[in-house]
Write a protein that holds these residues in place. Sequence first.
Motif, PDB file in Angstrom:
ATOM      1  N   GLY A  18       0.804  -1.217   0.000  1.00  0.00           N
ATOM      2  CA  GLY A  18       0.000   0.000   0.000  1.00  0.00           C
ATOM      3  C   GLY A  18       0.835   1.264   0.000  1.00  0.00           C
ATOM      4  N   GLU A  19       2.073   1.174   0.498  1.00  0.00           N
ATOM      5  CA  GLU A  19       2.952   2.332   0.558  1.00  0.00           C
ATOM      6  C   GLU A  19       3.185   2.921  -0.834  1.00  0.00           C
ATOM      7  OE1 GLU A  19       7.241   3.433   2.518  1.00  0.00           O
ATOM      8  OE2 GLU A  19       7.076   1.507   1.494  1.00  0.00           O
ATOM      9  N   GLY A  20       3.429   2.064  -1.808  1.00  0.00           N
ATOM     10  CA  GLY A  20       3.669   2.543  -3.173  1.00  0.00           C
ATOM     11  C   GLY A  20       2.469   3.273  -3.739  1.00  0.00           C
ATOM     12  N   GLU A  21       1.284   2.716  -3.504  1.00  0.00           N
ATOM     13  CA  GLU A  21       0.058   3.347  -3.994  1.00  0.00           C
ATOM     14  C   GLU A  21      -0.174   4.683  -3.293  1.00  0.00           C
ATOM     15  OE1 GLU A  21      -2.903   0.381  -3.245  1.00  0.00           O
ATOM     16  OE2 GLU A  21      -1.966  -1.043  -4.610  1.00  0.00           O
ATOM     17  N   THR A  22       0.045   4.707  -1.985  1.00  0.00           N
ATOM     18  CA  THR A  22      -0.139   5.930  -1.208  1.00  0.00           C
ATOM     19  C   THR A  22       0.847   7.002  -1.663  1.00  0.00           C
ATOM     20  OG1 THR A  22      -0.902   4.640   0.683  1.00  0.00           O
ATOM     21  CG2 THR A  22      -0.179   6.894   1.128  1.00  0.00           C
ATOM     22  N   LEU A  23       2.097   6.610  -1.841  1.00  0.00           N
ATOM     23  CA  LEU A  23       3.119   7.557  -2.280  1.00  0.00           C
ATOM     24  C   LEU A  23       2.786   8.113  -3.665  1.00  0.00           C
ATOM     25  CD1 LEU A  23       5.772   8.947  -1.626  1.00  0.00           C
ATOM     26  CD2 LEU A  23       6.968   6.974  -2.539  1.00  0.00           C
ATOM     27  N   ALA A  24       2.333   7.260  -4.563  1.00  0.00           N
ATOM     28  CA  ALA A  24       1.959   7.714  -5.907  1.00  0.00           C
ATOM     29  C   ALA A  24       0.811   8.723  -5.835  1.00  0.00           C
ATOM     30  CB  ALA A  24       1.575   6.523  -6.777  1.00  0.00           C
ATOM     31  N   LYS A  25      -0.169   8.470  -4.963  1.00  0.00           N
ATOM     32  CA  LYS A  25      -1.291   9.395  -4.817  1.00  0.00           C
ATOM     33  C   LYS A  25      -0.814  10.732  -4.241  1.00  0.00           C
ATOM     34  CE  LYS A  25      -5.800  10.121  -2.692  1.00  0.00           C
ATOM     35  NZ  LYS A  25      -5.631  11.536  -2.878  1.00  0.00           N
ATOM     36  N   ILE A  26       0.037  10.664  -3.227  1.00  0.00           N
ATOM     37  CA  ILE A  26       0.557  11.897  -2.610  1.00  0.00           C
ATOM     38  C   ILE A  26       1.337  12.708  -3.638  1.00  0.00           C
ATOM     39  CG2 ILE A  26       2.241  12.781  -0.935  1.00  0.00           C
ATOM     40  CD1 ILE A  26       1.337  10.466   0.929  1.00  0.00           C
ATOM     41  N   ARG A  27       2.202  12.050  -4.393  1.00  0.00           N
ATOM     42  CA  ARG A  27       2.979  12.775  -5.415  1.00  0.00           C
ATOM     43  C   ARG A  27       2.071  13.370  -6.478  1.00  0.00           C
ATOM     44  NH1 ARG A  27       8.716   9.762  -5.958  1.00  0.00           N
ATOM     45  NH2 ARG A  27       9.505  10.619  -4.014  1.00  0.00           N
ATOM     46  N   ASP A  29      -0.998  14.368  -6.009  1.00  0.00           N
ATOM     47  CA  ASP A  29      -1.622  15.544  -5.379  1.00  0.00           C
ATOM     48  C   ASP A  29      -0.639  16.712  -5.296  1.00  0.00           C
ATOM     49  OD1 ASP A  29      -3.935  14.062  -5.088  1.00  0.00           O
ATOM     50  OD2 ASP A  29      -3.648  13.668  -2.940  1.00  0.00           O
ATOM     51  N   GLN A  30       0.627  16.420  -4.966  1.00  0.00           N
ATOM     52  CA  GLN A  30       1.653  17.468  -4.908  1.00  0.00           C
ATOM     53  C   GLN A  30       1.825  18.114  -6.285  1.00  0.00           C
ATOM     54  OE1 GLN A  30       4.983  15.176  -3.529  1.00  0.00           O
ATOM     55  NE2 GLN A  30       4.513  15.501  -1.366  1.00  0.00           N
ATOM     56  N   ASP A  31       1.914  17.286  -7.315  1.00  0.00           N
ATOM     57  CA  ASP A  31       2.103  17.806  -8.671  1.00  0.00           C
ATOM     58  C   ASP A  31       0.906  18.646  -9.117  1.00  0.00           C
ATOM     59  OD1 ASP A  31       4.535  16.530  -8.646  1.00  0.00           O
ATOM     60  OD2 ASP A  31       4.001  14.998 -10.128  1.00  0.00           O
ATOM     61  N   LYS A  32      -0.313  18.232  -8.735  1.00  0.00           N
ATOM     62  CA  LYS A  32      -1.508  19.027  -9.066  1.00  0.00           C
ATOM     63  C   LYS A  32      -1.450  20.389  -8.378  1.00  0.00           C
ATOM     64  CE  LYS A  32      -4.672  15.182  -9.854  1.00  0.00           C
ATOM     65  NZ  LYS A  32      -5.780  14.398  -9.278  1.00  0.00           N
ATOM     66  N   ALA A  33      -0.998  20.400  -7.121  1.00  0.00           N
ATOM     67  CA  ALA A  33      -0.899  21.664  -6.386  1.00  0.00           C
ATOM     68  C   ALA A  33       0.155  22.575  -7.015  1.00  0.00           C
ATOM     69  CB  ALA A  33      -0.575  21.397  -4.913  1.00  0.00           C
ATOM     70  N   ILE A  34       1.284  21.996  -7.402  1.00  0.00           N
ATOM     71  CA  ILE A  34       2.326  22.785  -8.079  1.00  0.00           C
ATOM     72  C   ILE A  34       1.793  23.304  -9.407  1.00  0.00           C
ATOM     73  CG2 ILE A  34       4.602  22.688  -9.181  1.00  0.00           C
ATOM     74  CD1 ILE A  34       5.391  20.640  -6.950  1.00  0.00           C
ATOM     75  N   GLN A  35       1.024  22.472 -10.127  1.00  0.00           N
ATOM     76  CA  GLN A  35       0.442  22.899 -11.395  1.00  0.00           C
ATOM     77  C   GLN A  35      -0.518  24.061 -11.184  1.00  0.00           C
ATOM     78  OE1 GLN A  35       1.209  21.752 -14.611  1.00  0.00           O
ATOM     79  NE2 GLN A  35       0.022  23.554 -15.172  1.00  0.00           N
ATOM     80  N   ALA A  36      -1.265  24.051 -10.088  1.00  0.00           N
ATOM     81  CA  ALA A  36      -2.183  25.160  -9.789  1.00  0.00           C
ATOM     82  C   ALA A  36      -1.396  26.462  -9.591  1.00  0.00           C
ATOM     83  CB  ALA A  36      -3.019  24.839  -8.551  1.00  0.00           C
ATOM     84  N   VAL A  37      -0.252  26.375  -8.903  1.00  0.00           N
ATOM     85  CA  VAL A  37       0.605  27.555  -8.733  1.00  0.00           C
ATOM     86  C   VAL A  37       1.138  28.004 -10.094  1.00  0.00           C
ATOM     87  CG1 VAL A  37       2.740  28.438  -7.693  1.00  0.00           C
ATOM     88  CG2 VAL A  37       1.224  26.938  -6.370  1.00  0.00           C
ATOM     89  N   LEU A  38       1.546  27.051 -10.911  1.00  0.00           N
ATOM     90  CA  LEU A  38       2.046  27.358 -12.251  1.00  0.00           C
ATOM     91  C   LEU A  38       0.964  28.043 -13.088  1.00  0.00           C
ATOM     92  CD1 LEU A  38       4.318  27.043 -14.391  1.00  0.00           C
ATOM     93  CD2 LEU A  38       3.406  24.777 -14.873  1.00  0.00           C
TER      94      LEU A  38
END
Length: 171
Positions: A18-27, A29-38
């Motif tokens: 589950g760690e891999g799936e959770t990490l992929a989801k977190i990343r 979400d992080q990339d979406k947030a960075i894209q919103a700033v962009l």
Amino acid sequence: MTYVSKNLTSKVIKLFHGEGETLAKIRGDQDKAIQAVLDAMTLACDKPKAEFMKGNAKTNKAREQVKEMFDAIVSPTCSKASAAQYQTAFWIAFEKGIAFQRDLVNKKSDDKKDATPKAGKVISTTRVELDKTLSKALGQARALGLLEFAATMLDHCIESLDGFKETVLDK
């Protein structure tokens, strides 16, 4: 005889998978947030991008805000080098008008000048010069320990080029 229950071991295995799936989801979400700033930065850009991006974090308020954001994400799970790489990727995406990707720094430029090999000009040549060049390449391959590659290359030269003879190069 079983020392540890299957229930206990399967829970450990499930959590690690589950760690891999959770990490992929977190990343993601992080990339979406960075894209919103962009996207917000793109909307705020009120002059040509080259002029808007000019300077550094000390002389350009937009660069300062982005630097502060990426400096603030440094943590035990995100190194200073990674944060700096993401910041650079942010500005590459902004400049090119493309979506944010963490690895933009590592991607080759699509510029045509980068697509051409830099092996040097060949204006005119002779068969003797070709044999010398191939002999030099064979020597380089051997010097690098690529003996199978050199042998395959030599076989190909002999089979494909009538009269090919490896020349001895002066040292």
